[in-house]
Design a protein around this motif. Structure first.
Motif, PDB file in Angstrom:
ATOM      1  N   GLY A   1       0.815  -1.215   0.000  1.00 12.14           N
ATOM      2  CA  GLY A   1       0.000   0.000   0.000  1.00 12.14           C
ATOM      3  C   GLY A   1       0.846   1.262   0.000  1.00 12.14           C
ATOM      4  N   ILE A   2       1.903   1.262   0.798  1.00 21.02           N
ATOM      5  CA  ILE A   2       2.795   2.430   0.848  1.00 21.02           C
ATOM      6  C   ILE A   2       3.464   2.640  -0.509  1.00 21.02           C
ATOM      7  CG2 ILE A   2       4.922   3.340   1.859  1.00 21.02           C
ATOM      8  CD1 ILE A   2       4.103   1.949   4.478  1.00 21.02           C
TER       9      ILE A   2
ATOM     10  N   MET B   1       0.993   4.204  -2.810  1.00 24.22           N
ATOM     11  CA  MET B   1       0.807   5.635  -2.561  1.00 24.22           C
ATOM     12  C   MET B   1       1.924   6.458  -3.185  1.00 24.22           C
ATOM     13  SD  MET B   1      -0.803   6.668   1.075  1.00 24.22           S
ATOM     14  CE  MET B   1      -0.614   8.344   0.503  1.00 24.22           C
TER      15      MET B   1
ATOM     16  N   SER C   1      -8.292  11.510   7.323  1.00 26.60           N
ATOM     17  CA  SER C   1      -8.607  11.414   5.895  1.00 26.60           C
ATOM     18  C   SER C   1     -10.032  11.869   5.597  1.00 26.60           C
ATOM     19  CB  SER C   1      -8.417   9.968   5.414  1.00 26.60           C
ATOM     20  OG  SER C   1      -7.141   9.482   5.736  1.00 26.60           O
TER      21      SER C   1
ATOM     22  N   THR D   1      -4.056   0.753  -4.381  1.00 25.31           N
ATOM     23  CA  THR D   1      -3.787   2.020  -3.707  1.00 25.31           C
ATOM     24  C   THR D   1      -3.433   3.105  -4.712  1.00 25.31           C
ATOM     25  OG1 THR D   1      -2.968   0.851  -1.739  1.00 25.31           O
ATOM     26  CG2 THR D   1      -2.390   3.175  -1.939  1.00 25.31           C
TER      27      THR D   1
ATOM     28  N   LYS E   1      -5.414   5.839  -0.462  1.00 31.70           N
ATOM     29  CA  LYS E   1      -4.751   5.241   0.698  1.00 31.70           C
ATOM     30  C   LYS E   1      -5.664   4.389   1.572  1.00 31.70           C
ATOM     31  CE  LYS E   1      -5.177   9.205   3.867  1.00 31.70           C
ATOM     32  NZ  LYS E   1      -4.414  10.179   4.680  1.00 31.70           N
TER      33      LYS E   1
ATOM     34  N   ILE F   1      -4.658   0.738   1.956  1.00 30.32           N
ATOM     35  CA  ILE F   1      -3.581   0.314   2.857  1.00 30.32           C
ATOM     36  C   ILE F   1      -4.154  -0.335   4.108  1.00 30.32           C
ATOM     37  CG2 ILE F   1      -1.619   1.080   4.251  1.00 30.32           C
ATOM     38  CD1 ILE F   1      -1.237   3.374   2.313  1.00 30.32           C
TER      39      ILE F   1
END
Length: 237
Positions: A17-18, A21, A104, A158, A163, A166
Motif C-alpha cells: 500500500g505504501i 501511494m 482522511s 492504492t 490510501k 492500505i
C-alpha cells in the motif's frame, strides 16, 4: 513461531500500500482510471478462474460441471444472513471510523477503497488453509506467498483508488490471526471438500468485487460473506 505468517502477510500488505501511494503520486487521473480498469479486469479473471476451476472437471473425456446446488444454497443462505446482519454497513462504519481517525476526512473515496481492498485480499482459501498450517505446524509458507500476492494487489489498488486500501491490512491481521489461534478447533471441519467449496464460493465473491470495480455497487459483497461459511457447512452434510 506461531503467528509469523499473519505478521508477514500484514506487513507485506502495508508495504504494498505504501509503495502504491508513492507510485500513485506520479500518475495522472487518466492513467489512474486505466490502472483501475486493469485491476478490475485482473480481479475478474482471478475470481472467474477460481470459480470455474471448482465447478468444472473432466469425466470420460468430457468437460462436466458440478457444485451448482452448493453454490446456489451457499449464496442464497449467505445473502439472507448477511443482509439481516447488514455486514456491508458494519464494515462501512468501521471504514468511516478509520477515515476520521487517520485524518482522511477529505478523502471521499477512502471508505470504498478500504472495503474493496479488504474484500479482495481477505476472501479465499489461502487465508484459511495458511492460517491453519501456521497455527498447528508453525508453517507460515502459505501466508507468506499470499502476502506477496496481496502486496502486489494492494499496491496497484492504492495507486488507483487511494490510501484507504492500505488499511485492508487490518482485517487481514484480525481474520488470519483469529484463525491461527483457533486452528486446532476448526481443523476437523476443514476437509478437502470443505476447502474446495470455500474456494469456489470465495472465487465467486472475488469475481463480484471485480464487477463492482467496473460497475460501482452492483453487489453488496460484504453481505455475501456468510456464504463461505455455508459452503463449508454444506460439505459436512
Amino acid at each position: 513461531m506461531i503467528g509469523l505468517g499473519t505478521l508477514i502477510n500484514t506487513a507485506l500488505a502495508v508495504a504494498g500500500g505504501i509503495a502504491g501511494m508513492l507510485f500513485g503520486r506520479f500518475i495522472t487521473p487518466r492513467l489512474q482510471d486505466g490502472l483501475m480498469k486493469a485491476t478490475a479486469l485482473s480481479v475478474l479473471f482471478v475470481g472467474l478462474a477460481g470459480a470455474l476451476g471448482g465447478m468444472l472437471s473432466i469425466a470420460d473425456g468430457k468437460l462436466v460441471s458440478g457444485g451448482t446446488a452448493m453454490i446456489v444454497v451457499s449464496l442464497a443462505a449467505g445473502a439472507l444472513v448477511g443482509e439481516w446482519i447488514n455486514l456491508e454497513h458494519q464494515i462501512g462504519r468501521f471504514g468511516e471510523w478509520l477515515k476520521y481517525k487517520t485524518g482522511s476526512a477529505g478523502d471521499s473515496s477512502f471508505v470504498d477503497a478500504f472495503v474493496t481492498a479488504s474484500l479482495t485480499v481477505s476472501i479465499g482459501a489461502m487465508a484459511i488453509v495458511g492460517s491453519i498450517q501456521d497455527g498447528i505446524n508453525a508453517d507460515p509458507s502459505t501466508l507468506i506467498l499470499k502476502g506477496a500476492i496481496d502486496a502486489l494487489l494492494v499496491c496497484i489498488m492504492t495507486a488507483s483508488m487511494g490510501k484507504g486500501c492500505i488499511f485492508s491490512a487490518i482485517p487481514v491481521f484480525i481474520f488470519e490471526g483469529s484463525l491461527t489461534l483457533l486452528a486446532r478447533l476448526i481443523q476437523p471441519i476443514m476437509s478437502a471438500a470443505a476447502i474446495a467449496n470455500l474456494s469456489t464460493v470465495g472465487a465467486i465473491l472475488i469475481f463480484s468485487v471485480g464487477v463492482n470495480l467496473i460497475w460501482e455497487r452492483t453487489f453488496k459483497v460484504a453481505n455475501l460473506l456468510p456464504a463461505v461459511v455455508v459452503a463449508v457447512l454444506f460439505a459436512l452434510f
